[in-house]
Structures are given as C-alpha cells and as structure tokens.
Scaffold this motif. Structure first.
Motif, PDB file in Angstrom:
ATOM      1  N   TYR A  45       0.833  -1.193   0.000  1.00 46.21           N
ATOM      2  CA  TYR A  45       0.000   0.000   0.000  1.00 46.21           C
ATOM      3  C   TYR A  45       0.877   1.255   0.000  1.00 46.21           C
ATOM      4  CZ  TYR A  45      -4.214  -2.741   0.752  1.00 46.21           C
ATOM      5  OH  TYR A  45      -5.273  -3.615   0.584  1.00 46.21           O
ATOM      6  N   TYR A  46       0.507   2.198  -0.854  1.00 45.96           N
ATOM      7  CA  TYR A  46       1.234   3.454  -0.999  1.00 45.96           C
ATOM      8  C   TYR A  46       0.268   4.628  -0.848  1.00 45.96           C
ATOM      9  CZ  TYR A  46       4.433   0.374  -3.620  1.00 45.96           C
ATOM     10  OH  TYR A  46       5.259  -0.651  -4.022  1.00 45.96           O
ATOM     11  N   CYS A  47       0.781   5.739  -0.364  1.00 45.44           N
ATOM     12  CA  CYS A  47       0.022   6.973  -0.417  1.00 45.44           C
ATOM     13  C   CYS A  47       0.745   7.916  -1.371  1.00 45.44           C
ATOM     14  CB  CYS A  47      -0.149   7.607   0.958  1.00 45.44           C
ATOM     15  SG  CYS A  47       1.382   7.969   1.831  1.00 45.44           S
ATOM     16  N   ASN A  48      -0.032   8.820  -1.969  1.00 44.16           N
ATOM     17  CA  ASN A  48       0.574   9.739  -2.917  1.00 44.16           C
ATOM     18  C   ASN A  48      -0.359  10.899  -3.204  1.00 44.16           C
ATOM     19  OD1 ASN A  48       2.590  10.712  -4.588  1.00 44.16           O
ATOM     20  ND2 ASN A  48       2.722   8.853  -5.821  1.00 44.16           N
ATOM     21  N   THR A  49       0.208  11.936  -3.761  1.00 43.78           N
ATOM     22  CA  THR A  49      -0.552  13.092  -4.219  1.00 43.78           C
ATOM     23  C   THR A  49      -0.683  13.021  -5.737  1.00 43.78           C
ATOM     24  OG1 THR A  49       1.413  14.444  -4.565  1.00 43.78           O
ATOM     25  CG2 THR A  49       0.465  14.446  -2.349  1.00 43.78           C
ATOM     26  N   PRO A  50      -1.595  13.794  -6.314  1.00 45.50           N
ATOM     27  CA  PRO A  50      -1.705  13.806  -7.785  1.00 45.50           C
ATOM     28  C   PRO A  50      -0.391  14.214  -8.454  1.00 45.50           C
ATOM     29  CG  PRO A  50      -3.657  14.743  -6.795  1.00 45.50           C
ATOM     30  CD  PRO A  50      -2.699  14.538  -5.671  1.00 45.50           C
ATOM     31  N   LEU A  51       0.313  15.180  -7.862  1.00 44.26           N
ATOM     32  CA  LEU A  51       1.596  15.607  -8.436  1.00 44.26           C
ATOM     33  C   LEU A  51       2.617  14.478  -8.366  1.00 44.26           C
ATOM     34  CD1 LEU A  51       3.415  17.782  -9.622  1.00 44.26           C
ATOM     35  CD2 LEU A  51       3.925  18.538  -7.286  1.00 44.26           C
ATOM     36  N   GLY A  52       2.664  13.800  -7.237  1.00 43.43           N
ATOM     37  CA  GLY A  52       3.594  12.680  -7.098  1.00 43.43           C
ATOM     38  C   GLY A  52       3.343  11.578  -8.121  1.00 43.43           C
ATOM     39  N   VAL A  53       2.066  11.315  -8.375  1.00 48.22           N
ATOM     40  CA  VAL A  53       1.723  10.292  -9.364  1.00 48.22           C
ATOM     41  C   VAL A  53       2.190  10.734 -10.750  1.00 48.22           C
ATOM     42  CG1 VAL A  53      -0.169   9.081 -10.496  1.00 48.22           C
ATOM     43  CG2 VAL A  53      -0.217   9.425  -8.020  1.00 48.22           C
ATOM     44  N   ARG A  54       1.927  11.996 -11.110  1.00 45.52           N
ATOM     45  CA  ARG A  54       2.336  12.488 -12.440  1.00 45.52           C
ATOM     46  C   ARG A  54       3.838  12.461 -12.606  1.00 45.52           C
ATOM     47  NH1 ARG A  54      -1.735  16.348 -11.457  1.00 45.52           N
ATOM     48  NH2 ARG A  54      -0.210  17.949 -10.885  1.00 45.52           N
ATOM     49  N   GLN A  55       4.557  12.708 -11.505  1.00 45.20           N
ATOM     50  CA  GLN A  55       6.009  12.728 -11.567  1.00 45.20           C
ATOM     51  C   GLN A  55       6.624  11.338 -11.416  1.00 45.20           C
ATOM     52  OE1 GLN A  55       7.067  15.598  -8.520  1.00 45.20           O
ATOM     53  NE2 GLN A  55       6.989  17.294  -9.973  1.00 45.20           N
ATOM     54  N   GLY A  56       5.772  10.358 -11.139  1.00 38.57           N
ATOM     55  CA  GLY A  56       6.289   8.996 -11.001  1.00 38.57           C
ATOM     56  C   GLY A  56       7.039   8.761  -9.709  1.00 38.57           C
ATOM     57  N   TYR A  57       6.768   9.599  -8.691  1.00 39.88           N
ATOM     58  CA  TYR A  57       7.458   9.458  -7.418  1.00 39.88           C
ATOM     59  C   TYR A  57       6.602   8.615  -6.490  1.00 39.88           C
ATOM     60  CZ  TYR A  57       9.286  10.481  -2.816  1.00 39.88           C
ATOM     61  OH  TYR A  57       9.792  10.354  -1.546  1.00 39.88           O
ATOM     62  N   TRP A  58       7.192   7.525  -6.000  1.00 36.20           N
ATOM     63  CA  TRP A  58       6.502   6.641  -5.060  1.00 36.20           C
ATOM     64  C   TRP A  58       7.418   6.323  -3.886  1.00 36.20           C
ATOM     65  CZ3 TRP A  58       1.417   5.540  -5.727  1.00 36.20           C
ATOM     66  CH2 TRP A  58       0.880   5.789  -6.992  1.00 36.20           C
ATOM     67  N   GLY A  59       6.830   6.224  -2.724  1.00 33.88           N
ATOM     68  CA  GLY A  59       7.587   5.838  -1.547  1.00 33.88           C
ATOM     69  C   GLY A  59       7.784   4.330  -1.509  1.00 33.88           C
ATOM     70  N   GLN A  60       8.244   3.829  -0.367  1.00 28.95           N
ATOM     71  CA  GLN A  60       8.508   2.398  -0.234  1.00 28.95           C
ATOM     72  C   GLN A  60       7.247   1.592   0.013  1.00 28.95           C
ATOM     73  OE1 GLN A  60      11.566   1.997   2.764  1.00 28.95           O
ATOM     74  NE2 GLN A  60      13.170   2.153   1.213  1.00 28.95           N
ATOM     75  N   GLY A  61       6.207   2.238   0.478  1.00 36.48           N
ATOM     76  CA  GLY A  61       4.968   1.532   0.737  1.00 36.48           C
ATOM     77  C   GLY A  61       5.034   0.716   2.016  1.00 36.48           C
ATOM     78  N   THR A  62       3.907   0.108   2.344  1.00 36.99           N
ATOM     79  CA  THR A  62       3.836  -0.771   3.512  1.00 36.99           C
ATOM     80  C   THR A  62       3.085  -2.043   3.123  1.00 36.99           C
ATOM     81  OG1 THR A  62       3.243  -0.878   5.868  1.00 36.99           O
ATOM     82  CG2 THR A  62       1.736   0.352   4.433  1.00 36.99           C
ATOM     83  N   GLN A  63       3.636  -3.178   3.480  1.00 35.48           N
ATOM     84  CA  GLN A  63       3.087  -4.467   3.067  1.00 35.48           C
ATOM     85  C   GLN A  63       1.921  -4.872   3.961  1.00 35.48           C
ATOM     86  OE1 GLN A  63       4.097  -6.787   0.481  1.00 35.48           O
ATOM     87  NE2 GLN A  63       2.164  -7.738   1.111  1.00 35.48           N
ATOM     88  N   VAL A  64       0.830  -5.238   3.322  1.00 33.48           N
ATOM     89  CA  VAL A  64      -0.329  -5.800   4.019  1.00 33.48           C
ATOM     90  C   VAL A  64      -0.535  -7.216   3.505  1.00 33.48           C
ATOM     91  CG1 VAL A  64      -2.822  -5.662   4.348  1.00 33.48           C
ATOM     92  CG2 VAL A  64      -1.428  -3.581   4.403  1.00 33.48           C
ATOM     93  N   THR A  65      -0.555  -8.168   4.412  1.00 37.44           N
ATOM     94  CA  THR A  65      -0.774  -9.559   4.046  1.00 37.44           C
ATOM     95  C   THR A  65      -1.943 -10.097   4.853  1.00 37.44           C
ATOM     96  OG1 THR A  65       1.589  -9.864   3.603  1.00 37.44           O
ATOM     97  CG2 THR A  65       0.248 -11.852   3.862  1.00 37.44           C
TER      98      THR A  65
END
Length: 116
Positions: free
Chosen positions: A93-113
């Motif tokens: 799971y990742y969180c992001n802003t519209p600008l981050g998505v357009r720029q292709g910037y993503w964090g490391q995320g957090t795993q949900v199992t």
C-alpha cells in the motif's frame, strides 16, 4: 516535492483490521487530495481511496464499506482504516498526491498480508 512515508502494515487474518498511516514531510493542509494506492503481486497499481482537502472521500468499489480514509491536518497524516480484510486485499500500500503520481514518485509503501 512532499515526502510521504507509509507505515502500519502487517500480517492479519481474514476478517481482521489494520490502520495504515501516511506521514507527510510538510503541512498537508495546502496539499489538496491525497490517495492510497495498492499493488498486488503481478498486478498493476490501483487507486484505493482518496480524501480531499475538505475531507470528502472516494473509494474503489472493492473496498467500499470496509475501508475508511481520513486526514489529520494538525498531524500532517493521512490514515486508511481497513476492516473486514480479505486475502485479496494483500498488497503493498502506498500513499501519494496527484503531483507525485504524475512525476512517477513513489515511496517504499507498507506491506499488508491477509491470510485465509
């Protein structure tokens, strides 16, 4: 570019709950909409939920009634409360802003199992 750090993932049994957090490096009051996305193995990243600056929300059909997105501007944090979890919710799971998505910037995320 605001930095967003996801946390709160883990292993949970089907039917269980988790709360994810998305901590921002700056005040989110002026950022606008922030969304949670997820990516399961072998699948494309998908939009899960969005909360706007005025706290209106939208959800993917697959999570409606089970997930709740919220934001705490004072803490610069966005949350995703996930209830009645299913094995098909397993993803990063990742969180992001519209600008981050357009720029292709993503964090490391957090795993949900979610185990069945």
């Amino acid at each position: 570019q605001v930095q967003l750090v996801e946390s709160g993932g883990g292993l949970v049994q089907a039917g269980g709950s988790l709360r994810l957090s998305c901590a921002a490096s700056e005040r989110i009051f002026s950022i606008g909409a922030i969304s949670w996305y997820r990516q399961a193995p072998g699948k494309q990243r998908e939009l899960v939920a969005t909360v706007t600056s005025v706290h209106s929300t939208n959800y993917a059909d697959s999570v409606k009634g089970r997930f709740t997105i919220s934001r705490d501007n004072a803490k610069n944090t966005v949350y995703l409360q996930m209830n009645s979890l299913k094995p098909e919710d397993t993803a990063v799971y990742y969180c992001n802003t519209p600008l981050g998505v357009r720029q292709g910037y993503w964090g490391q995320g957090t795993q949900v199992t979610v185990s069945s």
